[in-house]
Motif scaffolding. Structure first.
Motif, short mmCIF file in Angstrom:
data_model
loop_
_atom_site.label_atom_id
_atom_site.label_comp_id
_atom_site.label_asym_id
_atom_site.label_seq_id
_atom_site.Cartn_x
_atom_site.Cartn_y
_atom_site.Cartn_z
N SER A 92 0.84 -1.21 0.00
CA SER A 92 0.00 0.00 0.00
C SER A 92 0.87 1.25 0.00
O SER A 92 0.58 2.22 -0.72
N MET A 93 1.93 1.25 0.79
CA MET A 93 2.82 2.41 0.82
C MET A 93 3.52 2.60 -0.51
O MET A 93 3.68 3.73 -0.98
N ALA A 94 3.92 1.48 -1.14
CA ALA A 94 4.56 1.58 -2.45
C ALA A 94 3.58 2.13 -3.49
O ALA A 94 3.96 2.90 -4.38
N ALA A 95 2.31 1.74 -3.38
CA ALA A 95 1.29 2.24 -4.32
C ALA A 95 1.05 3.73 -4.09
O ALA A 95 0.91 4.50 -5.06
N LEU A 96 1.00 4.16 -2.84
CA LEU A 96 0.82 5.58 -2.55
C LEU A 96 2.00 6.40 -3.08
O LEU A 96 1.83 7.54 -3.51
N ALA A 97 3.18 5.81 -3.04
CA ALA A 97 4.38 6.49 -3.56
C ALA A 97 4.49 6.36 -5.07
O ALA A 97 5.47 6.84 -5.65
N LYS A 98 3.51 5.71 -5.70
CA LYS A 98 3.48 5.50 -7.15
C LYS A 98 4.65 4.67 -7.66
O LYS A 98 5.11 4.84 -8.80
N LYS A 99 5.13 3.77 -6.80
CA LYS A 99 6.17 2.83 -7.21
C LYS A 99 5.56 1.57 -7.81
O LYS A 99 6.23 0.84 -8.54
N VAL A 100 4.31 1.29 -7.48
CA VAL A 100 3.57 0.18 -8.08
C VAL A 100 2.16 0.67 -8.39
O VAL A 100 1.70 1.68 -7.84
N THR A 101 1.48 -0.02 -9.27
CA THR A 101 0.13 0.36 -9.67
C THR A 101 -0.90 -0.33 -8.77
O THR A 101 -0.59 -1.31 -8.08
#
Length: 270
Positions: A92-101
């Motif tokens: 979830s944190m990676a998605a918020l950082a736009k590192k994953v979709t």
């Protein structure tokens, strides 16, 4: 003993979430199976230790159980495995950082949920049912009581309980990011896991073991499991994804510039 501060932990979590969401399929299948199996082994350890404790000890029994259950998460973090509840925070944190979709997040959660279930049911069937570790004497009584307490809760009770559970479990994973050595990681995750067990919160992967164990013992049905899985999955997602992942991303995850120690920590975690 080296230490990462919360801002550095946020960057490590984002980096970890990106790695989790982009693992090769073979790694996901293996590590997801292991994650479910490790949590199941921790729950099996809990049953074998607490089933014979005197009832008059009251809530002390819960504390003793909470002190042995962390085996599952220790194996997951130190030996290496993928666990749905931890991924609810990190990915979830990676998605918020736009590192994953969002698509990558969804696929990751689905694959890890399925493989965690396979690993948990494997332990419940092979060690619990075939070997009889959850189906003899006081161990059967403990298994059925624990499984029944999960499915007897209402939808809203299970949902709220699951929020509390993964708030603590995701915090345990989060705090493990503060340490760069094995001892520090174990110390960081230990008390939050002890707390969630002692309190009696519902964990979607732990339930993948205990409810099937009750099913194999003839006390419950797969319909009972499905009706428990839905609210517990949703509650765990809120506890880990929002109360830990979103809040800590909002507090610490937006920094564009990373200090030298942070960059060094990210390299070590990759």
């Amino acid at each position: 003993m080296s230490y990462n501060n919360p801002q550095q932990m946020a960057q490590i979590a984002i980096n970890a979430g990106k790695k989790k969401a982009t693992l090769p399929l073979r790694s996901i299948l293996i590590l997801g199976f292991l994650g479910g199996a490790f949590i199941a082994l921790g729950f099996l350890f809990y049953i074998r230790v607490t089933a014979g404790l005197p009832p008059e000890w009251g809530t002390l029994n819960n504390l003793i159980g909470g002190l042995v259950f962390p085996l599952g998460l220790i194996l997951t973090v130190v030996a290496g495995a993928e666990l749905l509840t931890g991924n609810m925070m990190a990915v979830s944190m990676a998605a918020l950082a736009k590192k994953v979709t969002v698509k990558q997040l969804t696929i990751n959660w689905i694959l890890i949920a399925v493989t965690n279930l396979i690993g948990s049911v494997f332990v419940a069937y092979v060690f619990g049912h075939l070997l009889g570790l959850t189906e003899t004497g006081v161990f059967l009584d403990k298994t059925i009581a624990a499984a029944s307490s999960k499915v007897d809760a209402s939808f809203i009770e299970s949902f709220i309980s699951a929020i509390g559970c993964n708030w603590l479990v995701a915090l345990a994973i989060w705090m493990s990011y503060s340490a760069e050595d094995t001892t520090g990681k174990i110390v960081g995750l230990f008390l939050p896991i002890t707390a969630f067990i002692a309190i009696g919160f519902q964990h979607v992967v732990a339930n993948m073991f205990i409810i099937p164990a009750g099913i194999f013992a003839g006390a419950l049905t797969w319909g009972d499991y499905i009706m428990n899985f839905i609210p517990v999955f949703l509650g765990n997602a809120v506890g880990g994804g929002i109360l830990v992942g979103c809040l800590y991303y909002g507090a610490f995850g937006r920094s564009e510039k990373q200090p030298a120690k942070e960059v060094q920590s990210l390299k070590k975690s990759s």
